[in-house]
Design a protein around this motif. Structure first.
Motif, PDB file in Angstrom:
ATOM      1  N   GLU B  89      56.691  40.487  40.837  1.00  7.70           N
ATOM      2  CA  GLU B  89      55.597  41.459  41.219  1.00  7.70           C
ATOM      3  C   GLU B  89      55.670  42.275  40.386  1.00  7.70           C
ATOM      4  N   ARG B  91      53.151  44.976  38.153  1.00  6.44           N
ATOM      5  CA  ARG B  91      52.419  46.668  38.891  1.00  6.44           C
ATOM      6  C   ARG B  91      51.479  47.130  37.577  1.00  6.44           C
ATOM      7  N   LEU B 101      35.491  51.084  34.990  1.00  4.23           N
ATOM      8  CA  LEU B 101      35.410  50.073  36.107  1.00  4.23           C
ATOM      9  C   LEU B 101      34.344  49.762  36.504  1.00  4.23           C
ATOM     10  N   ALA B 106      36.220  44.276  35.002  1.00  3.89           N
ATOM     11  CA  ALA B 106      36.518  43.344  36.171  1.00  3.89           C
ATOM     12  C   ALA B 106      36.088  41.901  35.134  1.00  3.89           C
ATOM     13  N   VAL B 109      39.117  41.765  32.171  1.00  2.00           N
ATOM     14  CA  VAL B 109      40.241  41.156  32.281  1.00  2.00           C
ATOM     15  C   VAL B 109      40.135  39.888  33.232  1.00  2.00           C
ATOM     16  N   GLU B 110      39.196  39.877  34.226  1.00  2.16           N
ATOM     17  CA  GLU B 110      39.267  37.903  34.860  1.00  2.16           C
ATOM     18  C   GLU B 110      40.147  37.157  34.216  1.00  2.16           C
ATOM     19  N   PHE B 113      43.894  38.027  33.607  1.00  3.83           N
ATOM     20  CA  PHE B 113      44.759  38.237  35.162  1.00  3.83           C
ATOM     21  C   PHE B 113      44.382  36.516  35.912  1.00  3.83           C
ATOM     22  N   VAL B 118      50.042  39.592  37.491  1.00  3.78           N
ATOM     23  CA  VAL B 118      49.929  41.105  37.096  1.00  3.78           C
ATOM     24  C   VAL B 118      48.831  41.542  38.097  1.00  3.78           C
ATOM     25  N   LEU B 119      49.176  43.086  38.840  1.00  2.29           N
ATOM     26  CA  LEU B 119      48.522  43.501  39.849  1.00  2.29           C
ATOM     27  C   LEU B 119      48.266  44.743  38.900  1.00  2.29           C
ATOM     28  N   PHE B 120      47.038  45.045  39.535  1.00  2.00           N
ATOM     29  CA  PHE B 120      46.247  45.886  38.471  1.00  2.00           C
ATOM     30  C   PHE B 120      46.195  47.521  39.648  1.00  2.00           C
ATOM     31  N   ASP B 121      47.224  48.752  38.901  1.00  2.00           N
ATOM     32  CA  ASP B 121      46.807  49.577  40.051  1.00  2.00           C
ATOM     33  C   ASP B 121      45.755  50.712  39.254  1.00  2.00           C
ATOM     34  N   LEU B 122      44.485  50.962  39.733  1.00  2.00           N
ATOM     35  CA  LEU B 122      43.707  51.845  38.283  1.00  2.00           C
ATOM     36  C   LEU B 122      43.021  52.972  39.162  1.00  2.00           C
ATOM     37  N   VAL B 123      43.223  53.622  38.302  1.00  2.00           N
ATOM     38  CA  VAL B 123      43.035  55.165  38.462  1.00  2.00           C
ATOM     39  C   VAL B 123      41.395  55.718  37.918  1.00  2.00           C
ATOM     40  N   VAL B 124      41.088  55.959  38.362  1.00  2.00           N
ATOM     41  CA  VAL B 124      39.780  56.521  37.711  1.00  2.00           C
ATOM     42  C   VAL B 124      39.633  58.591  37.434  1.00  2.00           C
TER      43      VAL B 124
END
Lengths: 304, 304
Positions: B89, B91, B101, B106, B109-110, B113, B118-124
């Motif tokens: 896993e 991130r 965003l 999305a 990056v479709e 992915f 990979v897991l996305f950890d998005l921050v605005v």
């Protein structure tokens, strides 16, 4: 009487999150604003602002802000009778959840805005934080899941937001070939709004999966929906947001009849003045066009 | 070597914004996590966490977090060669602006992915805050307007987001019957994302209107767009978001040829490992499908 020039300076600095911008809004110099706040603190013998790491009101400051907001709402009513008194600009500061704001809120207040001179000052907060902001006097009203009102306020049920567990057909084929079982849920990436997103977490926990489960974090309502649309994850999506994609078959339910209803209550100050009263009336009458009837659901929002 | 058990505890508590949730993610008790962090602080002789009013890393804590993130990215590369070493896993924590965003991210990056675990950890975050997060080691990459890279990182231009000043035809009739002049701008309610929304503020300032101008505050990209769709205000909207409504005549430009281009640069750590490198490649190749070519615009983003 209180010196409202000083209180207004406090309000502007907190609203604008800074002395410079606060001064700009008031049309004053930064040093004038700073002096007003120092004078206020000197008179009260206590600080009203925390300066670092970011500007925030102290407990005393919050009480004063609460008071200013209420005074402003009352002033607005007075202006209906004595228009020459001043400027009619009226701000209503409201906390609401990101999903409401991204979906039905604007449409629901559209007619209200046409009939009333009001500027909305919207704050995105989840359930508990929204009520805390009410209590702290930072907002005049909020939308949240809790039916119980806080002191000085009333709460009215508006309806429920219906959420459906959705993913693209391809995603379902890849991650849930045998349906929604524990093993699949422990492998498939979910999309979660943030560490506080209890909606997604409980949904998954209810299926017997213990944390941690694989998930993307996406703190944007529309971004969340787009990630699910793009097949990057699955998640509970407001039906109102996904309706068209569901009808076109671009999104499918992960399981049948597993909708989650999130009840929404409108909390508002009792002494909030006519315009807040009118908005409350408007929402109570019209919000059901976008929300689900809560009758019969009130005891069945098990997932939350 | 450093004791990574202790660093991992720090990372979990900061990521989850709390000891309880941090412990849950690690599968430990809260007191075990608390002890690890205390031990880390005892060894370093300095605090790594600020506990109140909210959990945040100290400067030293930020340096450690930066280091952990980089080690994790390098570990992921190692796992390509030695899969038995552990859990795959991965991130990627990325800061990006709310409008990206809510619109193109999305889709962009479709495909990535589908090919990478990979897991996305998005921050605005808005522009400057995003770079600050890079510097503090909180994110491995960010999207922002600044072309200049920070130390240890590289920056690549991805393209520009095109914004158009839009409102409903009814709104224009009501507030701008004689076009976009100073008097109308001083009366018409704008929608502004937040006190830091320089895009809207400068656009209006460029028309000779000094602050304060009447505005709603709406810190949600989709909510912002919905408010303009509902005729509650006007504002600069990403063209990509409004395209369909413009074609149907539901939104119109306030003035012709006044688009604003916001350039977007992808900042990423040089030592970020293969997956970050691959995402960088992917975005550099494909983002232009959603973004405007920056050639010729680089010197003309006057409004910003």
């Amino acid at each position: 009487m209180l010196d409202y020039k000083l209180l207004e300076a406090l309000g502007a600095v907190v609203d604008q999150a800074g002395f410079e911008r606060g001064a700009q809004v008031l049309g004053l110099t930064q040093s004038a604003v700073s002096q007003r706040i120092k004078l206020l603190e000197a008179r009260l013998g206590q600080p009203v602002l925390i300066r670092a790491p970011r500007i925030a009101p102290t407990d005393l400051g919050k009480r004063l802000l609460n008071h200013i907001q209420q005074v402003r709402l009352l002033e607005h009513d007075l202006l209906d009778y004595v228009p020459s008194l001043g400027d009619r600009e009226q701000r209503l500061r409201i906390a609401l959840n990101a999903d409401s704001l991204a979906t039905w809120w604007a449409e629901a207040v559209e007619d209200f805005f046409r009939e009333h001179t009001v500027l909305f000052d919207l704050v995105v907060e989840d359930q508990e934080a929204a009520l805390k902001r009410m209590r702290d006097g930072e907002v005049a009203a909020c939308l949240c899941m809790t039916p119980r009102s806080i002191q000085g306020a009333r709460a009215r049920p508006l309806g429920g937001m219906r959420y459906r567990p959705l993913a693209t057909p391809d995603f379902v084929k890849r991650y849930f070939p045998n349906g929604l079982d524990r093993i699949a849920l422990a492998e498939a990436p979910a999309v979660v709004f943030g560490p506080d997103d209890r909606l997604q977490q409980r949904y998954i926990a209810n299926h017997g999966v213990t944390v941690p489960f694989p998930h993307h974090l996406c703190p944007s309502s529309e971004g969340f929906y787009q990630m699910i649309r793009s097949g990057i994850g699955y998640g509970l999506v407001p039906e109102i947001q996904a309706q068209a994609a569901i009808e076109r078959g671009e999104l499918v339910d992960l399981e049948s009849s597993s909708d989650v209803i999130v009840p929404l209550y409108w909390h508002y100050w009792r002494q909030g003045g006519n315009i807040l009263e009118a908005l409350t009336q408007h929402l109570t009458q019209h919000a059901q066009r976008w929300l689900t009837d809560l009758d019969g659901f009130e005891n069945s929002v098990g997932v939350l």
